[in-house]
Design an enzyme around this catalytic site. Structure first.
Site, mmCIF file in Angstrom:
data_model
loop_
_atom_site.group_PDB
_atom_site.id
_atom_site.type_symbol
_atom_site.label_atom_id
_atom_site.label_comp_id
_atom_site.label_asym_id
_atom_site.label_seq_id
_atom_site.Cartn_x
_atom_site.Cartn_y
_atom_site.Cartn_z
ATOM 1 N N PRO A 32 0.813 -1.203 0.000
ATOM 2 C CA PRO A 32 0.000 0.000 0.000
ATOM 3 C C PRO A 32 0.851 1.260 0.000
ATOM 4 O O PRO A 32 1.767 1.402 0.799
ATOM 5 C CB PRO A 32 -0.790 -0.103 1.298
ATOM 6 C CG PRO A 32 -0.322 -1.337 1.980
ATOM 7 C CD PRO A 32 0.943 -1.746 1.364
ATOM 8 N N GLU A 33 0.515 2.161 -0.883
ATOM 9 C CA GLU A 33 1.126 3.485 -0.899
ATOM 10 C C GLU A 33 0.098 4.447 -0.316
ATOM 11 O O GLU A 33 -0.968 4.030 0.126
ATOM 12 C CB GLU A 33 1.514 3.844 -2.342
ATOM 13 C CG GLU A 33 2.378 2.758 -2.979
ATOM 14 C CD GLU A 33 2.797 3.052 -4.414
ATOM 15 O OE1 GLU A 33 3.037 4.224 -4.731
ATOM 16 O OE2 GLU A 33 2.884 2.104 -5.206
ATOM 17 N N HIS B 22 -2.504 -16.010 8.219
ATOM 18 C CA HIS B 22 -1.781 -14.753 8.475
ATOM 19 C C HIS B 22 -2.619 -13.663 9.136
ATOM 20 O O HIS B 22 -2.368 -12.477 8.928
ATOM 21 C CB HIS B 22 -1.153 -14.213 7.186
ATOM 22 C CG HIS B 22 -0.345 -15.234 6.458
ATOM 23 N ND1 HIS B 22 0.777 -15.815 7.013
ATOM 24 C CD2 HIS B 22 -0.493 -15.792 5.244
ATOM 25 C CE1 HIS B 22 1.272 -16.694 6.144
ATOM 26 N NE2 HIS B 22 0.521 -16.705 5.072
ATOM 27 N N ARG C 288 3.463 -11.369 4.445
ATOM 28 C CA ARG C 288 4.925 -11.219 4.430
ATOM 29 C C ARG C 288 5.489 -10.655 5.725
ATOM 30 O O ARG C 288 6.692 -10.659 5.938
ATOM 31 C CB ARG C 288 5.334 -10.357 3.232
ATOM 32 C CG ARG C 288 5.044 -11.066 1.935
ATOM 33 C CD ARG C 288 5.333 -10.192 0.741
ATOM 34 N NE ARG C 288 6.752 -10.100 0.458
ATOM 35 C CZ ARG C 288 7.258 -9.418 -0.575
ATOM 36 N NH1 ARG C 288 6.446 -8.772 -1.397
ATOM 37 N NH2 ARG C 288 8.537 -9.377 -0.782
#
Length: 287
Positions: free
Chosen positions: A2-3, A106, A124
Site C-alpha cells: 500500500p502506498e 496470516h 509477508r
DNA sequence: AAGAGGCCCTGATAGC
DNA sequence: TGCTATCAGGGCCTCT
C-alpha cells in the site's frame, strides 16, 4: 503493497467505523511482524477508546483517549479487515462474526470493539505496530520523514534545493521517504510518466519545469487514486474486502510492451529494474 | 555523505 | 505432478 492512496482508503473506512469506540479486547496470534510486538501491547490498548483515526504518509495512526498513539504500518502485504457481529437469536444472544473476505492464514492482530472486530492480516510480515507515549514522541517520528506531496512544504524551492548537485536518479528520489513521503513503486512510475521525465534522469539535471510537473502530477495522481479507492494489482483490499480501481487508470505500471498512451506518441512502454525495483516508462516521450 | 545493494518474509507464477 | 527460480505495492541496515 500500500502506498499513500491505499492507506488513505483504509484510514477513511476505519475512521467511519471505530472512531469513538472502546477497545474491549486485544489478542495477538503472531507477534513477529517486522518488529516484535512487545509484551505489554495488549494491556496498553485494552479499554482505551479511539479518539481519532489519522494518517501520515503510509502510516495509520490511532489516537487514543489517554493521549497515546498506536501507529500501524501495512508494509508490503498488510490488510485490515472489518468484521461485524451477526446476531442469530435476540433471546439467547447467540451471535457470530463473519466476513467472506477474511483470509484463512496470516491473521496476526485482533482488536475487538462493541459488535465490531478489526483484524490485521499480513502474509509477508513487513508491517508493524508501534506505540507512542505522547504527541511529542509521535511528532519526532513523523519529523524523520519528508513532506507529503500534498504539503505546502513540497514546493518548487524545496525540490530545487534538494536536487542541487544530487547524482541520484529521480525515480529513486520519489521512493526516498526522507525526500517525499507516501509515494511507492507504482505511483513513482505513474508520476514520472505524466511529468514526461525519464526515471533514470539525474536529479541535478531536472529543469524547473520538471520540478513543477512532479509537484503537480504527484498531487493529481494521488488524489485521483484515492477517489478510485486505491490500486489493487495483487491483494490490496479495503477493510470490507473490496478492490480499488485505480489500476484501470495506470498509464505505465504493468503495461510492458503496450503502446504509450501519451497523445501522438508512437512509443512502447518499457520495463527496467532501477535499484532492484521494476520501473515502467516510455523511452520516447519521457526525456 | 550520498548512493547502491542485501535482506526481512510468504505466495503466485513461469519454466523445466 | 513437482521441483526451482523469480518477482511482488516497503524500508531498514550496512558497506563503500
Amino acid at each position: 503493497m500500500p502506498e499513500l492512496p491505499e492507506v488513505e482508503v483504509v484510514k477513511e473506512s476505519l475512521s467511519r467505523t471505530i472512531t469513538g469506540k472502546k477497545i474491549k479486547k486485544v489478542s495477538i496470534k503472531n507477534r513477529n511482524l517486522r518488529y516484535k510486538i512487545k509484551k505489554g501491547f495488549e494491556t496498553r490498548l485494552q479499554s482505551k477508546s479511539i479518539k481519532k483515526v489519522k494518517r501520515f504518509s503510509k502510516y495509520i495512526i490511532l489516537a487514543l483517549n489517554d493521549e497515546k498513539f498506536c501507529l500501524i504500518h501495512l508494509g508490503m502485504s498488510g490488510t485490515i479487515h472489518l468484521l461485524r457481529k451477526n446476531i442469530l437469536n435476540q433471546k439467547t444472544n447467540a451471535s457470530f462474526y463473519h466476513s467472506p473476505y477474511l483470509p484463512k492464514k496470516h491473521n496476526h492482530v485482533f482488536l475487538e470493539f462493541d459488535n465490531i472486530k478489526i483484524i490485521y492480516n499480513d502474509p509477508r510480515r513487513f508491517g508493524y505496530f508501534k506505540l507512542f507515549e505522547n504527541k511529542n514522541n509521535l511528532e519526532n517520528f513523523i519529523n524523520n520523514y519528508g513532506p507529503e506531496p500534498f504539503s505546502s512544504k513540497f514546493n518548487l524551492n524545496y525540490l530545487k534545493k534538494y536536487f542541487y548537485k544530487k547524482k541520484k536518479n529521480i525515480k529513486n528520489f520519489l521512493l526516498d521517504q526522507k525526500f517525499v513521503s507516501g509515494l511507492g513503486n507504482i505511483y513513482a512510475s505513474e508520476i514520472l510518466f505524466s511529468s514526461k521525465i525519464n526515471p533514470k534522469k539525474k536529479a541535478k539535471s531536472l529543469s524547473e519545469n520538471d520540478c513543477i510537473n512532479i509537484i503537480k502530477y504527484s498531487r493529481k495522481i494521488l488524489n485521483l487514486a484515492i477517489k478510485k479507492g486505491g490500486s489493487s494489482i495483487r491483494d490490496f483490499k479495503n477493510i470490507v474486502g473490496k478492490n480499488g480501481s485505480f489500476q484501470d487508470n495506470f498509464k505505465v505500471y504493468n503495461r510492458e510492451n503496450k503502446s504509450c498512451l501519451s497523445p501522438g506518441c508512437k512509443g512502447t512502454i518499457k520495463k527496467k529494474f532501477i535499484t532492484n525495483r521494476s520501473t515502467f516508462f516510455c523511452n520516447i516521450c519521457q526525456k
